[in-house]
Design a protein around this motif. Structure first.
Motif: not given
Length: 446
Positions: A219-224, A278-280
């Protein structure tokens, strides 16, 4: 110079008598000497023109009454507001809600057209999704076209006139002029004005859409990466609600690449260190698209890490104009317009009130000083020279536990300068500037 009510009445009476005896009446009024009870009008920007901002002033919340400012905002359809409140019934503001919603929608449509969740392939479709294709306005309609490989032109809640430029940002924007009354924004006084140039929208054709294969990576996974905490936390609720609403509606329309879109929440902390952590975490969870960051300075600080990881970064709230030309390997996008446009809108609001001297107070970072510079340019263009415009900056708090901004010296400078207009370019910490002005004996016009 201010003229007292008594002086105006006396002048009017003399003028009326002169009119009856000579048929003429002069317009000049006697000026009073400068007094110590100077009054200033307060103006704000998108980071503090929020219903939650007066709470930062606690027992001095009344000081915001009469404050005016601008924010990127289109007239929001009532149906959109209703859908947002279904996600968050306690929602009080809509700042960057439209932009967050559209950022998620565009990411989903670009992924469907790419036929893969590979970030590089998604990035190549994003600008094209907003230009030169079959017009569509909702998740169901746009996804249906994208699944058929049809190039689309998405027009959503924030993108209403033109699409993206080659740099991956809106060619046009709408700004709202907001007013505080009774410690809240008075919607009845809100005005909207357009800015930008439709002709700047890209006309370059995107890669031809392709159907997903077994290696689509779904799936497309979006990270807030939104400001759940920190100085910009007061703007988090509308962005979070809008992102959640978009994911809900995309999945209700069948998802992307035959699977539901996944949202992984994350905090940017209005702080590069928090954002990098958070990015990591998102990289470890195989996120392909980052939705954020909230603050322009945070995005600039972590963009090299995003590019190194090969992810798409799509912010709904970055306005620093320098991000237009930043080195991003074609992976950075935003639905918020650059501050080169907001500078004009803010200067217009200030100039309408006919100020004699203006103080521009900004966060000491690329966002604050950048917008400050654009407003200054517009004021000077209108005839306010260096002796009429004063620039001041302050170091923003490093985090929520840092001491409040001490602007006492700056407040005294503003009083000595004799400003009758003060623009606050900042976030929640702008409240400390207002308190300092009050304690310096500067009367705030309300």
């Amino acid at each position: 110079m201010r003229v007292s009510r008594g002086s105006r009445v006396a002048t009017l009476a003399a003028c009326v008598a002169l009119l009856f005896t000579t048929g003429a009446c002069g317009t000049e009024q006697p000026e009073e000497p400068e007094n110590e009870s100077q009054q200033v009008r307060l103006y704000g920007n998108d980071g503090n023109m929020l219903n939650t901002f007066p709470l930062e002033l606690k027992d001095r919340a009344h000081l915001v009454d009469g404050m005016k400012g601008t924010t990127p905002m289109t007239p929001l359809p009532e149906d959109f507001k209703t859908r947002l409140r279904a996600v968050d019934p306690n929602l009080r503001d809509y700042l960057y809600a439209a932009e967050a919603y559209d950022a998620v929608m565009i990411s989903a449509f670009a992924t469907q057209l790419a036929g893969t969740t590979d970030p590089a392939a998604i990035a190549k479709q994003i600008v094209g999704v907003t230009n030169e294709g079959q017009r569509c306005e909702d998740a169901a309609g746009c996804l249906k076209l994208a699944r058929a490989g049809q190039d689309i032109e998405y027009r959503g809640v924030s993108l209403t006139r033109a699409g993206f430029t080659e740099a991956g940002e809106p060619a046009t924007a709408s700004y709202a002029t907001l007013h505080f009354d009774d410690q809240k924004l008075n919607d009845a006084k809100t005005e909207f004005v357009g800015a930008g140039d439709d002709s700047k929208a890209s006309t370059k054709a995107p890669p031809k859409g392709r159907k997903p294969r077994g290696d689509s990576g779904a799936p497309l996974t979006l990270g807030g990466l939104l400001p759940r905490t920190g100085a910009l936390a007061l703007a988090y609720p509308p962005q979070a609600a809008a992102a959640a609403l978009a994911v809900r509606e995309i999945n209700a329309a069948g998802g992307v690449l035959d699977e539901p879109v996944v949202w992984i929440d994350g905090d940017d902390g209005t702080n590069p260190a928090v954002a990098k952590a958070t990015l990591a975490s998102h990289v470890e969870k195989n996120v392909q698209v980052i939705i954020g960051a909230g603050a322009s300075g945070v995005s600039k600080a972590i963009l090299p890490d995003v590019v190194a990881a090969g992810l798409v970064m799509f912010s709904p709230a970055n306005t620093d104009a320098s991000l237009t030309t930043i080195e991003d390997n074609g992976l950075y996008f935003r639905t918020a317009p650059p501050d080169s446009l907001q500078g004009r809108a803010l200067a217009d609001v200030i100039l309408r009130d006919g100020p004699r001297k203006v103080a521009l107070v900004a966060r000491k970072d690329s966002y604050g000083e950048g917008l400050q510079g654009y407003v200054r340019t517009e004021l000077e263009r209108a005839g306010l020279g260096d002796d009429k415009v004063k620039l001041l900056t302050y170091e923003p708090p490093a985090d929520a536990d840092a001491p409040p901004v001490d602007f006492s010296a700056g407040a005294r400078e503003i009083k000595e300068f004799g400003a009758d207009a003060v623009l606050l370019i900042g976030y929640a910490e702008s409240a400390a500037v207002i308190v300092a002005l009050d304690e310096a004996g500067v009367q705030i016009q309300q």
